[in-house]
Design a protein around this motif. Structure first.
Motif, short mmCIF file in Angstrom:
data_model
loop_
_atom_site.label_atom_id
_atom_site.label_comp_id
_atom_site.label_asym_id
_atom_site.label_seq_id
_atom_site.Cartn_x
_atom_site.Cartn_y
_atom_site.Cartn_z
N THR A 1 1.04 -1.09 0.57
CA THR A 1 0.24 0.58 -0.02
C THR A 1 0.75 0.98 -0.15
N VAL B 1 1.11 3.87 -3.05
CA VAL B 1 0.92 5.30 -2.62
C VAL B 1 2.35 6.93 -3.20
N TYR C 1 2.08 6.39 -7.24
CA TYR C 1 1.01 7.83 -7.50
C TYR C 1 1.64 9.05 -7.15
N TRP C 2 2.31 9.31 -6.25
CA TRP C 2 2.85 10.57 -5.54
C TRP C 2 3.95 10.43 -7.00
N LEU D 1 -7.52 7.05 -5.86
CA LEU D 1 -6.66 6.40 -4.87
C LEU D 1 -7.26 5.60 -4.57
N PHE E 1 -7.73 2.83 -1.64
CA PHE E 1 -6.70 3.36 -0.78
C PHE E 1 -6.73 4.24 0.01
N LEU F 1 -4.96 7.30 4.47
CA LEU F 1 -4.67 8.09 3.87
C LEU F 1 -4.44 9.14 4.66
N VAL G 1 0.17 8.05 3.74
CA VAL G 1 -0.67 6.90 4.25
C VAL G 1 0.57 6.28 5.21
#
Length: 202
Positions: A5, A9, A12-13, A33, A36, A40, A135
């Motif tokens: 996870t 994340v 993605y960032w 997202l 997730f 977060l 996260v």
């Protein structure tokens, strides 16, 4: 970085920021997202430079047994760790730098579990960083998690995920370290800083 996870994340960032230091906060799309979201949180720096929760997902609220909105992030940590956590988040904001934090959470019933936390800077339109996307993921599979609230966190390790501009060898700016005996858990926490340059922490 070990939990999937947290890795997803962070990826993605990383995609959003592209060649920049950090993405704009307006680029974050909750719909992207998906599952997730409960894990977060968003941190922001208040006018008195205290780092507080702007938002926290349902799973995080369940972990601590309360809504964390407007609560200080460092208040989640046991006695002696607040200054280190505040300095870590302030440094990540100041240098627009993501960081990985490893902690152990303790409950009043004597349970404990390991967690991995990543915090990633978000830029405002003027280029400043006053918010962080975060996260949290449990490294321990336990039936009591989200049922028995965590009482406090102990900081095990924190490190930068990329080299600082203007700082040699990716070294984090000095932060106070004052771990003391944790009365509830009856253990002595130890802060170990290990900073590794590079754009990926996998």
């Amino acid at each position: 970085m070990r939990h999937q996870t947290v890795i997803d994340v962070y990826d993605y960032w990383n995609r959003l920021r592209g060649a920049g230091e950090a993405p704009l906060k307006s680029q974050i799309e909750p719909s992207s997202l998906g599952h997730f979201l409960p894990s977060l949180f968003i941190l922001e720096k208040s006018g008195d430079d205290i780092i507080t929760f702007r938002l926290a997902g349902a799973k995080i609220s369940d972990l601590f047994g309360r809504d964390l909105r407007d609560e200080s992030f460092s208040d989640l940590f046991g006695d002696g760790y607040s200054a280190t956590i505040e300095a870590t988040i302030a440094g990540a904001m100041r240098h627009t730098m993501p960081a990985l934090i490893n902690v152990t959470g303790y409950s009043t019933a004597g349970h404990r579990a390991a967690f991995e936390i990543a915090i990633m800077p978000l830029r405002s339109e003027d280029g400043h960083c006053e918010r962080m996307l975060g996260v949290i993921a449990a490294m321990t599979v336990a039936t009591w998690l989200e049922v028995v609230p965590l009482d406090f966190l102990v900081l095990d390790r924190c490190r930068a995920l990329r080299s600082f501009q203007g700082a040699p060898d990716g070294v984090w700016p000095a932060a106070p370290r004052t771990p003391r005996q944790q009365g509830l858990a009856g253990i002595l926490g130890r802060v170990v800083s290990s900073f590794r340059p590079g754009s990926s922490a996998r």
